[in-house]
Design a protein around this motif. Structure first.
Motif, PDB file in Angstrom:
ATOM      1  N   LYS A  16       0.848  -1.174   0.000  1.00 17.93           N
ATOM      2  CA  LYS A  16       0.000   0.000   0.000  1.00 17.93           C
ATOM      3  C   LYS A  16       0.889   1.231   0.000  1.00 17.93           C
ATOM      4  N   THR A  17       0.603   2.157  -0.895  1.00 17.09           N
ATOM      5  CA  THR A  17       1.331   3.409  -0.926  1.00 17.09           C
ATOM      6  C   THR A  17       0.744   4.301   0.160  1.00 17.09           C
ATOM      7  N   VAL A  18       1.620   4.786   1.020  1.00 15.74           N
ATOM      8  CA  VAL A  18       1.198   5.591   2.166  1.00 15.74           C
ATOM      9  C   VAL A  18       1.867   6.957   2.097  1.00 15.74           C
ATOM     10  N   LYS A  19       1.127   7.977   2.485  1.00 16.06           N
ATOM     11  CA  LYS A  19       1.666   9.337   2.551  1.00 16.06           C
ATOM     12  C   LYS A  19       1.676   9.776   4.007  1.00 16.06           C
ATOM     13  N   THR A  20       2.758  10.435   4.408  1.00 19.64           N
ATOM     14  CA  THR A  20       2.849  10.967   5.761  1.00 19.64           C
ATOM     15  C   THR A  20       3.767  12.183   5.762  1.00 19.64           C
ATOM     16  N   VAL A  60       6.206   9.692   0.671  1.00 18.92           N
ATOM     17  CA  VAL A  60       5.341   8.689   0.059  1.00 18.92           C
ATOM     18  C   VAL A  60       6.173   7.415  -0.008  1.00 18.92           C
ATOM     19  N   TYR A  61       5.614   6.318   0.527  1.00 18.61           N
ATOM     20  CA  TYR A  61       6.380   5.077   0.602  1.00 18.61           C
ATOM     21  C   TYR A  61       5.474   3.860   0.511  1.00 18.61           C
ATOM     22  N   ASP A  62       6.102   2.733   0.208  1.00 14.82           N
ATOM     23  CA  ASP A  62       5.438   1.436   0.146  1.00 14.82           C
ATOM     24  C   ASP A  62       5.510   0.833   1.552  1.00 14.82           C
ATOM     25  N   ASN A  63       4.377   0.654   2.181  1.00 12.48           N
ATOM     26  CA  ASN A  63       4.376   0.189   3.580  1.00 12.48           C
ATOM     27  C   ASN A  63       4.807  -1.265   3.745  1.00 12.48           C
ATOM     28  N   ALA A  67       9.072   1.910   6.605  1.00 14.12           N
ATOM     29  CA  ALA A  67       8.212   2.628   7.550  1.00 14.12           C
ATOM     30  C   ALA A  67       8.875   3.972   7.842  1.00 14.12           C
TER      31      ALA A  67
END
Length: 108
Positions: A16-20, A60-63, A67
């Motif tokens: 899942k691509t996650v943004k933080t 933006v990263y692949d979870n 992390a």
């Protein structure tokens, strides 16, 4: 039946691509390049943009591959404090003068 089980397992293991965003200390364009390079060096990071006005890194990263904690470790190893990690003093001390952010050392 076995094929269905394999498909279901693949579906639940999808990345899942996650943004933080999180805080990273720095001052200038050289800091920006160093921070973004360190963040992007972490496998799974697809985008890293540091805003020197706000001091926030948009990540933006692949979870499934990484992390935020791993990215913060890489940034701290490059000499920049994050919201949760402090860079080693020896590494920080090697930063150019304009990049020193502790106690307003490099701010104009």
């Amino acid at each position: 039946m076995l094929l269905l089980a394999a498909v279901l397992m693949l579906g639940t293991a999808e990345a899942k691509t996650v943004k933080t965003t999180f805080e990273v200390k720095g001052n200038c364009d050289m800091c920006q390049k160093r921070i973004e390079k360190a963040a992007k060096s972490v496998k799974g990071v697809t985008s890293a943009r540091w805003n020197k006005q706000s001091g926030q890194l948009s990540l933006v990263y692949d979870n499934k591959q990484t992390a935020p904690e791993k990215v913060q470790q890489a940034i701290a190893k490059a000499g920049h404090d994050t919201g949760t990690l402090k860079a080693d003093k020896a590494v920080y001390d090697k930063l150019p003068g304009c990049c020193k952010y502790r106690d307003n050392a490099g701010k104009h």
